[in-house]
Design a protein around this motif. Structure first.
Motif, PDB file in Angstrom:
ATOM      1  N   PRO A 192       0.771  -1.135   0.028  1.00  0.00           N
ATOM      2  CA  PRO A 192       0.071  -0.044  -0.134  1.00  0.00           C
ATOM      3  C   PRO A 192       0.814   1.273  -0.020  1.00  0.00           C
ATOM      4  O   PRO A 192       1.901   1.345   0.868  1.00  0.00           O
ATOM      5  N   THR A 193       0.443   2.078  -0.769  1.00  0.00           N
ATOM      6  CA  THR A 193       1.218   3.635  -0.769  1.00  0.00           C
ATOM      7  C   THR A 193       0.763   4.440   0.334  1.00  0.00           C
ATOM      8  O   THR A 193       1.551   5.522   0.632  1.00  0.00           O
ATOM      9  N   SER A 194      -0.437   4.214   1.114  1.00  0.00           N
ATOM     10  CA  SER A 194      -0.880   5.122   1.860  1.00  0.00           C
ATOM     11  C   SER A 194      -1.415   4.282   3.161  1.00  0.00           C
ATOM     12  O   SER A 194      -1.588   2.852   3.172  1.00  0.00           O
ATOM     13  N   PRO A 195      -1.310   4.590   4.449  1.00  0.00           N
ATOM     14  CA  PRO A 195      -1.664   3.827   5.558  1.00  0.00           C
ATOM     15  C   PRO A 195      -3.233   3.580   5.401  1.00  0.00           C
ATOM     16  O   PRO A 195      -4.047   4.464   5.169  1.00  0.00           O
ATOM     17  N   GLU A 196      -3.654   2.388   5.769  1.00  0.00           N
ATOM     18  CA  GLU A 196      -5.219   1.996   5.924  1.00  0.00           C
ATOM     19  C   GLU A 196      -5.934   2.672   7.068  1.00  0.00           C
ATOM     20  O   GLU A 196      -5.247   2.577   8.153  1.00  0.00           O
ATOM     21  N   THR A 197      -6.942   3.344   6.908  1.00  0.00           N
ATOM     22  CA  THR A 197      -7.765   3.870   7.899  1.00  0.00           C
ATOM     23  C   THR A 197      -8.837   3.297   8.406  1.00  0.00           C
ATOM     24  O   THR A 197      -9.420   3.692   9.565  1.00  0.00           O
ATOM     25  N   HIS A 198      -9.130   2.125   8.029  1.00  0.00           N
ATOM     26  CA  HIS A 198     -10.114   1.384   8.580  1.00  0.00           C
ATOM     27  C   HIS A 198      -9.748   0.548   9.794  1.00  0.00           C
ATOM     28  O   HIS A 198      -8.612   0.054   9.828  1.00  0.00           O
ATOM     29  N   THR A 199     -10.504  -0.091  10.690  1.00  0.00           N
ATOM     30  CA  THR A 199     -10.408  -0.428  11.826  1.00  0.00           C
ATOM     31  C   THR A 199     -10.694  -2.109  11.632  1.00  0.00           C
ATOM     32  O   THR A 199     -11.398  -2.418  10.410  1.00  0.00           O
ATOM     33  N   VAL A 200     -10.382  -2.911  12.384  1.00  0.00           N
ATOM     34  CA  VAL A 200     -10.720  -4.455  12.324  1.00  0.00           C
ATOM     35  C   VAL A 200     -12.149  -4.575  12.497  1.00  0.00           C
ATOM     36  O   VAL A 200     -12.897  -5.361  11.799  1.00  0.00           O
ATOM     37  N   THR A 201     -13.287  -3.577  13.281  1.00  0.00           N
ATOM     38  CA  THR A 201     -14.466  -3.660  13.397  1.00  0.00           C
ATOM     39  C   THR A 201     -14.900  -3.490  11.708  1.00  0.00           C
ATOM     40  O   THR A 201     -15.868  -3.933  11.582  1.00  0.00           O
ATOM     41  N   ASP A 202     -14.595  -2.374  11.133  1.00  0.00           N
ATOM     42  CA  ASP A 202     -15.016  -2.090   9.962  1.00  0.00           C
ATOM     43  C   ASP A 202     -14.750  -3.511   8.902  1.00  0.00           C
ATOM     44  O   ASP A 202     -15.750  -3.496   8.155  1.00  0.00           O
ATOM     45  N   SER A 203     -13.599  -3.786   9.116  1.00  0.00           N
ATOM     46  CA  SER A 203     -13.422  -4.973   8.121  1.00  0.00           C
ATOM     47  C   SER A 203     -14.398  -6.369   8.609  1.00  0.00           C
ATOM     48  O   SER A 203     -14.737  -6.895   7.642  1.00  0.00           O
ATOM     49  N   ALA A 204     -14.739  -6.487  10.037  1.00  0.00           N
ATOM     50  CA  ALA A 204     -15.655  -7.700  10.404  1.00  0.00           C
ATOM     51  C   ALA A 204     -16.823  -7.313   9.701  1.00  0.00           C
ATOM     52  O   ALA A 204     -17.592  -8.132   9.139  1.00  0.00           O
ATOM     53  N   GLN A 205     -17.481  -5.906   9.896  1.00  0.00           N
ATOM     54  CA  GLN A 205     -18.483  -5.389   9.274  1.00  0.00           C
ATOM     55  C   GLN A 205     -18.693  -5.785   7.795  1.00  0.00           C
ATOM     56  O   GLN A 205     -19.662  -6.179   7.316  1.00  0.00           O
ATOM     57  N   ARG A 206     -17.613  -5.241   7.230  1.00  0.00           N
ATOM     58  CA  ARG A 206     -17.666  -5.563   5.547  1.00  0.00           C
ATOM     59  C   ARG A 206     -17.717  -7.218   5.216  1.00  0.00           C
ATOM     60  O   ARG A 206     -18.477  -7.394   4.265  1.00  0.00           O
ATOM     61  N   ASP A 207     -17.196  -7.767   6.019  1.00  0.00           N
ATOM     62  CA  ASP A 207     -17.033  -9.323   5.712  1.00  0.00           C
ATOM     63  C   ASP A 207     -18.390  -9.856   6.015  1.00  0.00           C
ATOM     64  O   ASP A 207     -18.998 -10.589   5.391  1.00  0.00           O
ATOM     65  N   ASN A 208     -19.145  -9.541   7.018  1.00  0.00           N
ATOM     66  CA  ASN A 208     -20.450  -9.719   7.543  1.00  0.00           C
ATOM     67  C   ASN A 208     -21.304  -9.194   6.325  1.00  0.00           C
ATOM     68  O   ASN A 208     -22.359 -10.080   6.004  1.00  0.00           O
ATOM     69  N   THR A 209     -21.164  -8.103   5.747  1.00  0.00           N
ATOM     70  CA  THR A 209     -22.134  -7.569   4.840  1.00  0.00           C
ATOM     71  C   THR A 209     -21.811  -8.290   3.459  1.00  0.00           C
ATOM     72  O   THR A 209     -22.913  -8.806   2.851  1.00  0.00           O
ATOM     73  N   ALA A 210     -20.777  -8.974   3.204  1.00  0.00           N
ATOM     74  CA  ALA A 210     -20.413  -9.491   1.876  1.00  0.00           C
ATOM     75  C   ALA A 210     -21.244 -10.954   2.061  1.00  0.00           C
ATOM     76  O   ALA A 210     -21.467 -11.510   1.067  1.00  0.00           O
ATOM     77  N   ARG A 211     -20.907 -11.513   3.338  1.00  0.00           N
ATOM     78  CA  ARG A 211     -21.567 -12.808   3.594  1.00  0.00           C
ATOM     79  C   ARG A 211     -23.055 -12.750   3.356  1.00  0.00           C
ATOM     80  O   ARG A 211     -23.596 -13.656   2.881  1.00  0.00           O
ATOM     81  N   CYS A 212     -23.505 -11.807   3.944  1.00  0.00           N
ATOM     82  CA  CYS A 212     -25.083 -11.841   3.553  1.00  0.00           C
ATOM     83  C   CYS A 212     -25.457 -11.517   2.176  1.00  0.00           C
ATOM     84  O   CYS A 212     -26.641 -12.229   1.923  1.00  0.00           O
ATOM     85  N   LEU A 213     -24.898 -10.615   1.585  1.00  0.00           N
ATOM     86  CA  LEU A 213     -25.056 -10.679   0.142  1.00  0.00           C
ATOM     87  C   LEU A 213     -24.939 -12.100  -0.523  1.00  0.00           C
ATOM     88  O   LEU A 213     -25.833 -12.457  -1.719  1.00  0.00           O
ATOM     89  N   LEU A 214     -23.811 -12.808  -0.340  1.00  0.00           N
ATOM     90  CA  LEU A 214     -23.532 -13.900  -0.895  1.00  0.00           C
ATOM     91  C   LEU A 214     -24.692 -15.115  -0.634  1.00  0.00           C
ATOM     92  O   LEU A 214     -25.068 -15.778  -1.349  1.00  0.00           O
ATOM     93  N   ALA A 215     -25.142 -15.006   1.087  1.00  0.00           N
ATOM     94  CA  ALA A 215     -26.187 -15.841   1.217  1.00  0.00           C
ATOM     95  C   ALA A 215     -27.288 -15.738   0.518  1.00  0.00           C
ATOM     96  O   ALA A 215     -28.039 -16.678   0.295  1.00  0.00           O
TER      97      ALA A 215
END
Length: 124
Positions: free
Chosen positions: A2-25
């Motif tokens: 990455p060229t810049s630091p990531e600003t999202h947190t672990v909670t954001d990643s978990a919520q994003r994963d949950n959203t993706a899983r719901c869409l796929l389900a």
């Protein structure tokens, strides 16, 4: 790298994963190829902000779904409409007595079967 630091947190990643899983389900129930499902999911996730909820993602997905003829569906599984899987239930755990019964009910059934087996064995 990455060229810049990531600003999202672990909670954001978990919520994003949950959203993706719901869409796929939701998309797994539709008659389409896996590549199409993944493309739709990625398109919706790219369009939404990182803190989007599964409900918002489902609303965005429903506007992008291709339309199918009723003949595409086998008679055993009719077309799915929005009422079949409300967004508020996707990815959420049940709570209260129904949640407890759905999570631990199998243990009660196994216990009852063991008790009946023991009673049958003792009565012989």
């Amino acid at each position: 790298m990455p060229t810049s630091p990531e600003t999202h947190t672990v909670t954001d990643s978990a919520q994003r994963d949950n959203t993706a899983r719901c869409l796929l389900a939701y998309l797994e129930q539709l008659p389409m190829e896996m590549e199409t499902r993944l493309e739709l999911t990625l398109d919706v996730l790219r369009e939404l902000p990182r803190e989007a909820t599964p409900e918002q993602a489902l609303e965005a997905l429903l506007s992008r779904l291709p339309t199918h003829d009723p003949e595409d569906y086998p008679p055993s599984s009719p077309p799915i409409t929005r009422e079949h899987m409300p967004a508020q239930y996707l990815g959420r755990r049940r709570s209260g007595i129904p949640g407890f019964a759905s999570q631990w009910g199998w243990l009660l059934i196994v216990g009852l079967l063991l008790a009946l087996t023991l009673l049958l064995h003792i009565s012989q």
